[in-house]
Write a protein that holds these residues in place. Structure first.
Motif, PDB file in Angstrom:
ATOM      1  N   MET A   1       2.459   1.930  -3.270  1.00 37.56           N
ATOM      2  CA  MET A   1       1.383   2.575  -4.395  1.00 37.56           C
ATOM      3  C   MET A   1       1.311   4.020  -4.147  1.00 37.56           C
ATOM      4  O   MET A   1       1.553   4.876  -5.019  1.00 37.56           O
ATOM      5  N   ARG A   2       1.262   4.614  -2.929  1.00 40.76           N
ATOM      6  CA  ARG A   2       1.376   5.758  -2.585  1.00 40.76           C
ATOM      7  C   ARG A   2       2.544   6.530  -3.169  1.00 40.76           C
ATOM      8  O   ARG A   2       2.480   7.687  -3.671  1.00 40.76           O
TER       9      ARG A   2
ATOM     10  N   GLU B   1       0.699  -1.251   0.028  1.00 35.71           N
ATOM     11  CA  GLU B   1      -0.015  -0.026  -0.038  1.00 35.71           C
ATOM     12  C   GLU B   1       0.725   1.248   0.126  1.00 35.71           C
ATOM     13  O   GLU B   1       0.705   2.234  -0.800  1.00 35.71           O
TER      14      GLU B   1
END
Length: 90
Positions: free
Chosen positions: A11-12, A8
């Motif tokens: 992705m950021r 996650e």
């Protein structure tokens, strides 16, 4: 969507980098275009210096291939000399 916390975050991070790179490439293309379209000798000189600086930075950060940056700088310098720009690192 990723299920792992590190994925996650990746992705950021990737989204932030993509936005930053897109903005930098856009600024670079605009500077090169201004250098090509400049008309007076003074405009040509300042536009070339700005474009040259951005090209060097983009090549250093691998936004564009170093050979492409060198090729664009060479072509812009050749055009600036042809238009009678003052010798400002041409």
């Amino acid at each position: 969507m990723p299920n792992v916390k590190s994925a996650e975050k990746r992705m950021r991070t990737a989204a932030k980098r993509a936005a930053r790179n897109k903005a930098a490439r856009s600024r670079l293309r605009t500077a090169v275009k201004k250098a090509r379209q400049a008309e007076t000798a003074e405009e040509v000189t300042t536009a070339f210096i700005d474009a040259k600086s951005l090209l060097d930075r983009a090549a250093r950060k691998h936004l564009v291939h170093p050979n492409k940056a060198a090729r664009l700088k060479s072509r812009l310098a050749k055009q600036a000399r042809a238009q009678g720009a003052a010798d400002a690192g041409l």
